[in-house]
Design a protein around this motif. Structure first.
Motif, short mmCIF file in Angstrom:
data_model
loop_
_atom_site.label_atom_id
_atom_site.label_comp_id
_atom_site.label_asym_id
_atom_site.label_seq_id
_atom_site.Cartn_x
_atom_site.Cartn_y
_atom_site.Cartn_z
N ARG A 161 43.08 53.77 41.64
CA ARG A 161 44.31 53.01 41.94
C ARG A 161 43.99 51.63 42.50
NH1 ARG A 161 49.22 56.76 44.21
NH2 ARG A 161 49.06 58.44 42.66
N ALA A 162 43.00 51.55 43.39
CA ALA A 162 42.65 50.25 43.97
C ALA A 162 42.16 49.30 42.89
CB ALA A 162 41.59 50.43 45.04
N THR A 163 41.33 49.81 41.98
CA THR A 163 40.79 48.97 40.91
C THR A 163 41.88 48.57 39.93
OG1 THR A 163 38.68 50.12 41.14
CG2 THR A 163 38.99 48.79 39.16
N ASN A 164 42.75 49.54 39.59
CA ASN A 164 43.85 49.22 38.67
C ASN A 164 44.79 48.18 39.27
OD1 ASN A 164 43.24 50.76 36.39
ND2 ASN A 164 44.15 52.62 37.25
N ALA A 178 38.36 53.31 36.05
CA ALA A 178 39.42 52.32 35.83
C ALA A 178 38.90 51.15 35.00
CB ALA A 178 39.98 51.84 37.16
N MET A 179 37.70 50.70 35.29
CA MET A 179 37.12 49.60 34.53
C MET A 179 36.91 50.00 33.07
SD MET A 179 36.69 46.91 36.54
CE MET A 179 35.31 45.91 35.94
N ALA A 180 36.42 51.22 32.85
CA ALA A 180 36.18 51.69 31.49
C ALA A 180 37.50 51.83 30.73
CB ALA A 180 35.44 53.02 31.52
N GLU A 181 38.52 52.38 31.39
CA GLU A 181 39.82 52.55 30.74
C GLU A 181 40.43 51.21 30.36
OE1 GLU A 181 41.97 54.73 33.66
OE2 GLU A 181 40.90 56.63 33.28
N ALA A 182 40.14 50.17 31.13
CA ALA A 182 40.66 48.83 30.83
C ALA A 182 39.76 48.06 29.86
CB ALA A 182 40.83 48.04 32.13
N ILE A 187 36.93 42.03 44.62
CA ILE A 187 35.97 43.02 45.10
C ILE A 187 36.73 44.23 45.65
CG2 ILE A 187 34.05 43.49 46.67
CD1 ILE A 187 33.61 40.49 46.89
N PHE A 188 36.39 45.40 45.15
CA PHE A 188 36.93 46.64 45.70
C PHE A 188 35.92 47.18 46.70
CE2 PHE A 188 37.07 51.44 44.90
CZ PHE A 188 37.86 51.65 46.02
N CYS A 189 36.31 47.26 47.98
CA CYS A 189 35.43 47.75 49.04
C CYS A 189 35.81 49.19 49.37
CB CYS A 189 35.56 46.89 50.29
SG CYS A 189 35.11 45.16 50.03
N ALA A 190 34.79 50.04 49.52
CA ALA A 190 35.04 51.47 49.74
C ALA A 190 35.50 51.80 51.15
CB ALA A 190 33.78 52.27 49.43
N SER A 191 35.44 50.84 52.08
CA SER A 191 35.93 51.09 53.44
C SER A 191 36.47 49.81 54.04
CB SER A 191 34.80 51.63 54.33
OG SER A 191 33.92 50.58 54.72
N ARG A 206 37.00 40.43 36.32
CA ARG A 206 35.66 40.35 36.93
C ARG A 206 35.75 40.99 38.32
NH1 ARG A 206 32.61 35.98 34.70
NH2 ARG A 206 31.81 35.39 36.75
N VAL A 207 35.66 42.32 38.33
CA VAL A 207 35.87 43.09 39.57
C VAL A 207 34.56 43.73 40.01
CG1 VAL A 207 37.18 44.93 40.68
CG2 VAL A 207 38.23 43.59 38.83
N ALA A 208 34.15 43.46 41.23
CA ALA A 208 32.94 44.04 41.80
C ALA A 208 33.29 45.23 42.68
CB ALA A 208 32.18 42.99 42.62
N HIS A 209 32.27 46.02 43.03
CA HIS A 209 32.47 47.17 43.91
C HIS A 209 31.42 47.15 45.01
CE1 HIS A 209 31.93 51.32 45.38
NE2 HIS A 209 33.22 51.43 45.18
N LEU A 210 31.88 47.37 46.25
CA LEU A 210 31.00 47.43 47.41
C LEU A 210 31.13 48.82 48.03
CD1 LEU A 210 29.10 45.92 49.36
CD2 LEU A 210 31.12 45.15 50.61
N GLY A 211 30.07 49.62 47.90
CA GLY A 211 30.12 51.01 48.36
C GLY A 211 29.08 51.32 49.41
N GLY A 212 28.97 52.62 49.73
CA GLY A 212 28.11 53.04 50.83
C GLY A 212 26.71 53.42 50.41
N GLU A 213 25.81 53.46 51.39
CA GLU A 213 24.39 53.62 51.10
C GLU A 213 23.99 55.03 50.72
OE1 GLU A 213 21.79 53.01 54.37
OE2 GLU A 213 23.08 53.98 55.82
#
Length: 239
Positions: A129-132, A168-172, A209-213, A141-148
């Protein structure tokens, strides 16, 4: 009776009471880390609720994986607890069996934890949902910032949100760039460093940028600000 006890200066022995009742009035809270904003905030809320209910709190901090085996294989099995709150843990079958075999009620927050009641949300759907939402604003041009530790034994939350982002990126029909898939240690400082490096190249940087937290989002926004980017603004950057 209460007035008489007060007048005589009587103080109940909780040790003797626990021996008689079989209850310790002590709840164990198990965290992967305690020095992260999310976990510290959750711990504060749990402590407040337990104190209001007349319970003590015993904290077990894995410190990543440093104390994982000793906490799960020793401390929680000493039966000095009336219950355990497991926060954002990913347990294997043996670890789950260890906890359940101790006969202590366990509730999870953020999971999932098989065979253990858990309060959680669908993190894959959160990521989708956040990415959509970003895609619906016109961003490709959407990046993702996730956890270690998302592929290790902790933080399944982060890997779920990354999976939702990728779906979401693949579906788009949008490309996934390895350089736009960032790993942070869930702190604002590390997210700041990773984001600043990502956004430094004006030609190749993403527009969202979609951030995971939340904590990582704070760091990302500070990095954008220090590079003269507004969120949202003329740069069209979204976090």
């Amino acid at each position: 009776m209460t007035a008489a006890a007060s007048e005589l200066g009587f103080v109940m022995s909780y040790h003797a009471s626990s021996l008689a009742s079989g209850r310790s009035h002590n709840i164990g809270v198990v965290l992967p880390f305690v020095n992260r904003w999310y976990f510290a905030t959750l711990l504060e809320g749990a402590n407040s609720a337990l104190m209001d209910a007349g319970y003590d709190l015993t904290l077990y901090d894995f410190q990543g994986d440093r104390y994982r085996e000793s906490v799960l294989g020793d401390f929680l099995l000493r039966k000095r607890l009336d219950g355990v709150l497991a926060v954002s843990l990913q347990l294997n079958a043996h670890e789950t069996e260890q906890i359940l075999a101790a006969g202590i009620p366990v509730v999870g927050v953020g999971g999932p934890l098989p065979e253990i009641p858990t309060l959680r949300i669908d993190d894959v759907e959160v990521g989708r949902r956040a990415t959509n939402h970003l895609i619906s604003l016109g961003h490709s041009r959407v990046a993702h910032l996730g956890g270690e530790h998302e592929y290790g034994r902790n933080f399944e939350i982060s890997s779920g949100r990354r999976a939702g982002y990728e779906e979401a990126m693949a579906e788009a029909g949008l490309p996934l760039r390895e350089a736009w898939s960032l790993i942070s240690d869930y702190s604002a400082n590390d997210a700041y460093k990773e984001t600043k490096q990502l956004l430094a190249d004006a030609e190749e940087r993403p527009t969202a940028i979609f951030c995971a937290s939340d904590e990582m989002a704070f760091g990302a926004m500070l990095a954008a600000r220090d590079l003269g980017l507004r969120i949202p603004g003329s740069s069209q950057l979204r976090v």
